[in-house]
Design a protein around this motif. Structure first.
Motif, PDB file in Angstrom:
ATOM      1  N   ARG A  53       0.811  -1.223   0.000  1.00 30.83           N
ATOM      2  CA  ARG A  53       0.000   0.000   0.000  1.00 30.83           C
ATOM      3  C   ARG A  53       0.834   1.257   0.000  1.00 30.83           C
ATOM      4  NH1 ARG A  53      -4.891  -1.434   4.324  1.00 30.83           N
ATOM      5  NH2 ARG A  53      -5.808  -3.146   3.074  1.00 30.83           N
ATOM      6  N   GLU A  54       2.058   1.170   0.481  1.00 28.34           N
ATOM      7  CA  GLU A  54       2.947   2.341   0.508  1.00 28.34           C
ATOM      8  C   GLU A  54       3.736   2.494  -0.795  1.00 28.34           C
ATOM      9  OE1 GLU A  54       2.826   0.187   3.273  1.00 28.34           O
ATOM     10  OE2 GLU A  54       1.345   1.616   4.058  1.00 28.34           O
ATOM     11  N   GLY A  55       3.515   1.593  -1.747  1.00 25.62           N
ATOM     12  CA  GLY A  55       4.213   1.685  -3.022  1.00 25.62           C
ATOM     13  C   GLY A  55       5.584   1.048  -3.026  1.00 25.62           C
ATOM     14  N   ASN A  56       5.886   0.225  -2.006  1.00 26.06           N
ATOM     15  CA  ASN A  56       7.173  -0.466  -1.962  1.00 26.06           C
ATOM     16  C   ASN A  56       7.033  -1.849  -2.595  1.00 26.06           C
ATOM     17  OD1 ASN A  56       8.517   1.603  -0.408  1.00 26.06           O
ATOM     18  ND2 ASN A  56       7.271   0.903   1.336  1.00 26.06           N
ATOM     19  N   LEU A  57       8.000  -2.226  -3.417  1.00 25.02           N
ATOM     20  CA  LEU A  57       7.956  -3.522  -4.082  1.00 25.02           C
ATOM     21  C   LEU A  57       8.086  -4.654  -3.066  1.00 25.02           C
ATOM     22  CD1 LEU A  57      10.114  -2.713  -7.229  1.00 25.02           C
ATOM     23  CD2 LEU A  57       7.650  -3.078  -7.147  1.00 25.02           C
ATOM     24  N   LYS A  58       7.234  -5.665  -3.205  1.00 32.26           N
ATOM     25  CA  LYS A  58       7.207  -6.779  -2.270  1.00 32.26           C
ATOM     26  C   LYS A  58       8.114  -7.930  -2.701  1.00 32.26           C
ATOM     27  CE  LYS A  58       2.744  -7.147  -2.661  1.00 32.26           C
ATOM     28  NZ  LYS A  58       1.359  -7.639  -2.464  1.00 32.26           N
ATOM     29  N   HIS A  59       8.688  -7.814  -3.895  1.00 30.16           N
ATOM     30  CA  HIS A  59       9.576  -8.835  -4.429  1.00 30.16           C
ATOM     31  C   HIS A  59      10.871  -8.185  -4.904  1.00 30.16           C
ATOM     32  CE1 HIS A  59       6.355 -11.916  -4.483  1.00 30.16           C
ATOM     33  NE2 HIS A  59       5.572 -10.889  -4.786  1.00 30.16           N
ATOM     34  N   PRO A  60      11.980  -8.913  -4.906  1.00 32.05           N
ATOM     35  CA  PRO A  60      13.241  -8.335  -5.388  1.00 32.05           C
ATOM     36  C   PRO A  60      13.173  -8.027  -6.888  1.00 32.05           C
ATOM     37  CG  PRO A  60      13.617 -10.356  -4.125  1.00 32.05           C
ATOM     38  CD  PRO A  60      12.158 -10.283  -4.388  1.00 32.05           C
ATOM     39  N   VAL A  61      13.523  -6.807  -7.244  1.00 30.63           N
ATOM     40  CA  VAL A  61      13.519  -6.382  -8.648  1.00 30.63           C
ATOM     41  C   VAL A  61      14.757  -5.535  -8.900  1.00 30.63           C
ATOM     42  CG1 VAL A  61      12.305  -5.138 -10.479  1.00 30.63           C
ATOM     43  CG2 VAL A  61      10.985  -6.336  -8.718  1.00 30.63           C
ATOM     44  N   VAL A  62      15.483  -5.864  -9.956  1.00 33.93           N
ATOM     45  CA  VAL A  62      16.584  -5.032 -10.439  1.00 33.93           C
ATOM     46  C   VAL A  62      16.236  -4.575 -11.846  1.00 33.93           C
ATOM     47  CG1 VAL A  62      18.977  -5.052 -11.272  1.00 33.93           C
ATOM     48  CG2 VAL A  62      18.431  -5.981  -9.025  1.00 33.93           C
ATOM     49  N   PHE A  63      16.387  -3.292 -12.087  1.00 38.21           N
ATOM     50  CA  PHE A  63      16.160  -2.731 -13.412  1.00 38.21           C
ATOM     51  C   PHE A  63      17.519  -2.634 -14.107  1.00 38.21           C
ATOM     52  CE2 PHE A  63      12.792  -1.363 -10.625  1.00 38.21           C
ATOM     53  CZ  PHE A  63      11.658  -1.619 -11.366  1.00 38.21           C
ATOM     54  N   LEU A  64      17.681  -3.428 -15.146  1.00 36.71           N
ATOM     55  CA  LEU A  64      18.970  -3.587 -15.815  1.00 36.71           C
ATOM     56  C   LEU A  64      18.868  -3.026 -17.226  1.00 36.71           C
ATOM     57  CD1 LEU A  64      21.833  -4.791 -15.890  1.00 36.71           C
ATOM     58  CD2 LEU A  64      20.800  -6.973 -16.545  1.00 36.71           C
ATOM     59  N   THR A  65      19.615  -1.975 -17.499  1.00 32.62           N
ATOM     60  CA  THR A  65      19.522  -1.305 -18.789  1.00 32.62           C
ATOM     61  C   THR A  65      20.894  -1.108 -19.398  1.00 32.62           C
ATOM     62  OG1 THR A  65      18.869   0.752 -19.905  1.00 32.62           O
ATOM     63  CG2 THR A  65      19.482   0.923 -17.590  1.00 32.62           C
ATOM     64  N   ASN A  66      20.951  -1.116 -20.711  1.00 32.65           N
ATOM     65  CA  ASN A  66      22.191  -0.798 -21.411  1.00 32.65           C
ATOM     66  C   ASN A  66      22.312   0.696 -21.691  1.00 32.65           C
ATOM     67  OD1 ASN A  66      23.322  -3.299 -21.389  1.00 32.65           O
ATOM     68  ND2 ASN A  66      22.955  -3.775 -23.532  1.00 32.65           N
ATOM     69  N   GLY A  67      21.492   1.494 -21.046  1.00 34.84           N
ATOM     70  CA  GLY A  67      21.619   2.949 -21.108  1.00 34.84           C
ATOM     71  C   GLY A  67      22.477   3.454 -19.956  1.00 34.84           C
ATOM     72  N   SER A  68      23.001   4.694 -20.106  1.00 32.53           N
ATOM     73  CA  SER A  68      23.874   5.220 -19.043  1.00 32.53           C
ATOM     74  C   SER A  68      23.902   6.741 -19.011  1.00 32.53           C
ATOM     75  CB  SER A  68      25.307   4.715 -19.246  1.00 32.53           C
ATOM     76  OG  SER A  68      25.855   5.237 -20.451  1.00 32.53           O
ATOM     77  N   TYR A  69      22.925   7.401 -19.598  1.00 33.88           N
ATOM     78  CA  TYR A  69      23.007   8.855 -19.718  1.00 33.88           C
ATOM     79  C   TYR A  69      22.652   9.584 -18.428  1.00 33.88           C
ATOM     80  CZ  TYR A  69      23.186   7.576 -24.611  1.00 33.88           C
ATOM     81  OH  TYR A  69      23.555   7.000 -25.797  1.00 33.88           O
ATOM     82  N   ARG A  70      22.115   8.871 -17.455  1.00 35.81           N
ATOM     83  CA  ARG A  70      21.776   9.474 -16.173  1.00 35.81           C
ATOM     84  C   ARG A  70      22.366   8.623 -15.063  1.00 35.81           C
ATOM     85  NH1 ARG A  70      15.500  10.908 -16.079  1.00 35.81           N
ATOM     86  NH2 ARG A  70      16.305  12.519 -14.711  1.00 35.81           N
TER      87      ARG A  70
END
Length: 354
Positions: A53-70
């Protein structure tokens, strides 16, 4: 190797064996969550189902991208806003994030090719104490770049200065992201490679160490056709180097689908699981690029999930298993099999949660 040992020791610890079971997600961004400035339909709803309900992920998640501009923090803030859930900095792995583990390079003078006003500060944040970027070279040695006739006429001399900048010689090269001003980057990179970083005379010794972030040839923007990515730049440079030197360019790749990047991401995923009081039973690698996301997941022990909302398109797929597809690259003739194929990531989340 250090990161991999961390993953194994954490995953096999007695503490984790007593924790609740869970799945983990390693998720691509462009073409899976967003396309250009647009959030792909079903994504927000899917991630709300993964959150409390607080918007926190309940499962492990990694966002993996081949971008790097930020930075990782800036990317986390952007995703938090787009997905309307709380994404933390340590859930983001950019294409250059694993360079933090390349400590042997950190004290050397290293040329970073790429774009963005923050390129130098990004390199420093990764641990590099002596990064050099194209703007430094254009300021100090402008006569190297004479492809433009206008620039050639404007220069007072085409002779290399007797006293070179104190950041020379260069000891290594990092292609951090897709450069702009390709002609200037290509010319200076060839100069470095052919002189082993000294710029004085040709050097037939061993090649200057060369790291390239992001093997992607193309990526999916809002335009209807694929756009050239960092891998295209490196392949072009490699062909020019081979023609001029007679040798193959030796490249250490970083980013998907490389082992070093997935090892780093898996370590972060298991750290999240430990904090959540969970043990990961299965990891899903989700992406839209057959040659990067699916191949990377298959090669690194993940269950591969191909979504049809980015580079790969198949409107007839709603949800399917063991889908065999052809590579987008003409040089790859063997078919590639994804464990799952789905129209959007939201559809796959529905499958996971039953």
């Amino acid at each position: 190797m250090f990161v991999r040992r961390c993953c194994q020791s954490l995953a096999n610890s007695p503490l984790l064996r007593t924790l609740s079971s869970s799945f983990g997600l390693i998720v691509d961004i462009d073409g899976v969550l967003i396309r250009g400035a647009r959030t792909i339909p079903g994504t927000v709803e899917g991630f709300k189902k993964l959150s409390d309900r607080e918007g926190n992920l309940k499962h492990p998640v990694v966002f993996l991208t081949n971008g790097s501009y930020r930075s990782e923090l800036a990317k986390a803030e952007e995703l938090s806003e787009k997905l309307t859930v709380n994404i933390k900095e340590d859930q983001i792995v950019l294409v250059n994030t694993p360079l933090r583990t390349f400590t042997d390079w950190h004290d050397r003078s290293v040329f970073f090719a790429g774009q963005g006003s923050s390129l130098c500060s990004t390199a420093q944040d990764l641990g590099f104490k002596r990064p050099v970027v194209l703007a430094d070279v254009l300021r100090d040695i402008p006569m190297f770049n004479v492809i433009s006739h206008r620039k050639r006429l404007a220069l007072n001399s085409g002779v290399l200065p007797e006293v070179l900048p104190d950041y020379l010689p260069i000891h290594g090269i990092v292609i951090a992201n897709t450069p702009v001003d390709w002609e200037a980057h290509v010319q200076f990179l060839l100069d470095l490679l052919l002189t082993r970083g000294e710029l004085r005379a040709s050097n037939k010794g061993s090649q200057l160490p060369f790291i390239a972030c992001n093997p992607d040839l193309v990526w999916a923007s809002e335009y209807h056709l694929p756009r050239l990515a960092c891998g295209a730049f490196v392949h072009m440079l490699a062909e020019l180097y081979k023609e001029m030197s007679g040798r193959e360019l030796e490249v250490t790749w970083c980013g998907k689908p490389t082992e070093v990047t997935y090892t780093y991401a898996l370590n972060m995923l298991h750290q999240q699981a430990a904090v959540l009081g969970q043990k990961i039973d299965k990891v899903y690698g989700i992406g839209d690029n057959v040659d990067v996301d699916v191949l990377g997941a298959n090669n690194n022990g993940l269950s591969s999930v191909l979504v049809c909302s980015g580079l790969y398109k198949n409107e007839n797929i709603d949800f399917a298993r063991n889908v065999t597809v052809r590579s987008k690259r003409a040089s790859v003739t063997e078919p590639i099999t994804a464990d799952y194929a789905t129209r959007t990531i939201g559809r796959f989340i529905d499958h996971l949660l039953g």
